[in-house]
Motif scaffolding. Structure first.
Motif, short mmCIF file in Angstrom:
data_model
loop_
_atom_site.label_atom_id
_atom_site.label_comp_id
_atom_site.label_asym_id
_atom_site.label_seq_id
_atom_site.Cartn_x
_atom_site.Cartn_y
_atom_site.Cartn_z
N ILE A 281 -15.84 22.82 35.06
CA ILE A 281 -16.15 21.62 35.84
C ILE A 281 -15.78 21.83 37.30
O ILE A 281 -16.55 21.49 38.21
CB ILE A 281 -15.42 20.40 35.26
N ARG A 282 -14.61 22.40 37.54
CA ARG A 282 -14.18 22.64 38.92
C ARG A 282 -15.13 23.58 39.64
O ARG A 282 -15.52 23.33 40.80
CB ARG A 282 -12.76 23.22 38.93
N ILE A 283 -15.55 24.65 38.97
CA ILE A 283 -16.47 25.61 39.60
C ILE A 283 -17.84 24.97 39.82
O ILE A 283 -18.48 25.19 40.86
CB ILE A 283 -16.58 26.88 38.73
N HIS A 284 -18.30 24.19 38.85
CA HIS A 284 -19.63 23.57 38.96
C HIS A 284 -19.69 22.54 40.07
O HIS A 284 -20.73 22.36 40.71
CB HIS A 284 -20.01 22.93 37.62
N THR A 285 -18.60 21.84 40.33
CA THR A 285 -18.60 20.79 41.35
C THR A 285 -18.19 21.30 42.73
O THR A 285 -18.22 20.53 43.70
CB THR A 285 -17.66 19.64 40.94
N ALA A 286 -17.82 22.57 42.86
CA ALA A 286 -17.33 23.08 44.15
C ALA A 286 -18.42 23.29 45.20
O ALA A 286 -18.23 22.93 46.36
CB ALA A 286 -16.57 24.39 43.92
N PRO A 287 -19.59 23.85 44.85
CA PRO A 287 -20.57 24.18 45.91
C PRO A 287 -21.37 22.97 46.41
O PRO A 287 -21.44 21.93 45.76
CB PRO A 287 -21.52 25.18 45.23
N VAL B 39 -20.12 27.10 27.30
CA VAL B 39 -20.15 27.70 28.64
C VAL B 39 -18.76 28.22 29.01
O VAL B 39 -18.62 29.33 29.56
CB VAL B 39 -20.65 26.68 29.68
N ALA B 40 -17.74 27.44 28.69
CA ALA B 40 -16.37 27.87 28.97
C ALA B 40 -16.01 29.11 28.16
O ALA B 40 -15.46 30.08 28.70
CB ALA B 40 -15.40 26.73 28.66
N ARG B 41 -16.30 29.09 26.86
CA ARG B 41 -15.95 30.21 25.99
C ARG B 41 -16.65 31.50 26.40
O ARG B 41 -16.03 32.56 26.47
CB ARG B 41 -16.30 29.85 24.54
N GLY C 298 -30.21 26.03 43.97
CA GLY C 298 -29.58 27.28 44.35
C GLY C 298 -28.13 27.04 44.72
O GLY C 298 -27.75 25.94 45.12
N GLY C 299 -27.32 28.09 44.59
CA GLY C 299 -25.93 28.01 45.04
C GLY C 299 -24.89 27.97 43.95
O GLY C 299 -23.70 27.84 44.24
N MET C 300 -25.29 28.08 42.66
CA MET C 300 -24.29 28.03 41.60
C MET C 300 -23.51 29.34 41.50
O MET C 300 -24.07 30.42 41.67
CB MET C 300 -24.96 27.74 40.24
N SER C 301 -22.24 29.23 41.20
CA SER C 301 -21.39 30.41 41.06
C SER C 301 -21.79 31.22 39.84
O SER C 301 -22.05 30.67 38.75
CB SER C 301 -19.93 29.98 40.93
N ALA C 302 -21.78 32.54 39.97
CA ALA C 302 -22.07 33.43 38.84
C ALA C 302 -20.98 33.37 37.79
O ALA C 302 -21.19 33.81 36.65
CB ALA C 302 -22.22 34.87 39.35
N ARG C 303 -19.84 32.80 38.12
CA ARG C 303 -18.73 32.74 37.17
C ARG C 303 -19.04 31.84 35.98
O ARG C 303 -18.41 31.96 34.93
CB ARG C 303 -17.46 32.24 37.87
#
Length: 250
Positions: A119-125, A107-109, A142-147
């Motif tokens: 991890i930071r992006i996934h735990t933010a919302p 996922v990172a690659r 719902g609400g996951m970042s497209a990044r």
């Protein structure tokens, strides 16, 4: 705006504009709650989905027109700026990467990020439970970042362990039971999400919100032991309007 489609001679599908937004979710939850509290005669059941809710009715007791009129009246009453209903916010501890998240590196690659950034992006919302489906207790969120959006695996795994946290496209979710699956697994929660012998079998339900929180191996094992022993280590807070209140245990 509400759009209505026939589902045979005993059902109607009510779809709302704005799919994927928090406001769309809150309006859909409101309609389902009105069906629960004030179900008019003749309505047999309702099934919420991503875009709307399907309503099944008994044509010997009511009509499609009557059901549509009732639903449109309820939809007209909803005001997003006046909604002050408290909602559960469930905290989900997750051990990311390693043996718990074999696809975190991919996922990172694929998104040109580091594992820590994923991890930071996934735990933010704060995520919202759009619906329960696939298997009992599986919450589509719902609400996951497209990044961090990532395609499913080309070949599904024959077994994904209960508690696995995955990403598929622009969605994230948690496997409540061990099943085959093609989602990219980035971590695992020690919490038990589905208990068939419980009065409320599914930990999560439509209308809930949740937040993911990273946890280390020692905490993971301790929470897993508590969960298996029947001691629910689930932290729940309540969101009322724009704020948080009433933290506690569930």
């Amino acid at each position: 705006m509400m759009h209505v489609r026939l589902l045979g001679d005993q059902g109607l599908l009510f779809e709302l504009d704005g799919e994927g937004t928090r406001q769309h979710h809150e309006q859909l939850v409101y309609l389902c709650e009105m069906l629960e509290r004030q179900r008019p005669p003749g309505i047999v059941e309702w099934i919420p989905g991503f875009a709307g809710v399907a309503v099944v009715y008994d044509p010997l007791r009511t009509s499609a027109k009557a059901v549509e009129r009732w639903m449109r009246r309820q939809a007209a009453k909803w005001r997003p700026d006046k909604e002050q209903v408290a909602r559960r916010v469930v905290e989900i501890p997750v051990a990311y990467g390693g043996e718990w998240g074999p696809d975190l590196a991919d996922v990172a690659r694929l998104n040109h990020l580091s594992e820590d950034e994923v991890i930071r992006i996934h735990t933010a919302p704060t995520y919202w439970v759009q619906m329960i489906g696939f298997v009992p207790g599986f919450a589509y969120l719902g609400g996951m970042s497209a990044r961090i959006a990532t395609p499913r695996l080309a070949t599904p795994r024959p077994r994904i362990e209960a508690g696995a946290v995955g990403i598929a496209g622009r969605q994230t979710g948690i496997y409540p039971l061990a099943t085959p699956g093609g989602w990219r697994i980035i971590g695992r929660t020690p919490l038990t999400l589905f208990q068939p012998n419980s009065a409320a079998p599914s930990l999560l339900k439509m209308g809930d919100y949740l937040r993911f929180r990273p946890c280390g191996p020692e905490e993971f094992c301790a929470l897993q032991e508590a969960s298996q022993a029947g001691i629910p280590p689930v932290k729940v807070s309540w969101e009322h309007g724009g704020g948080m209140s009433g933290e506690g245990k569930h």
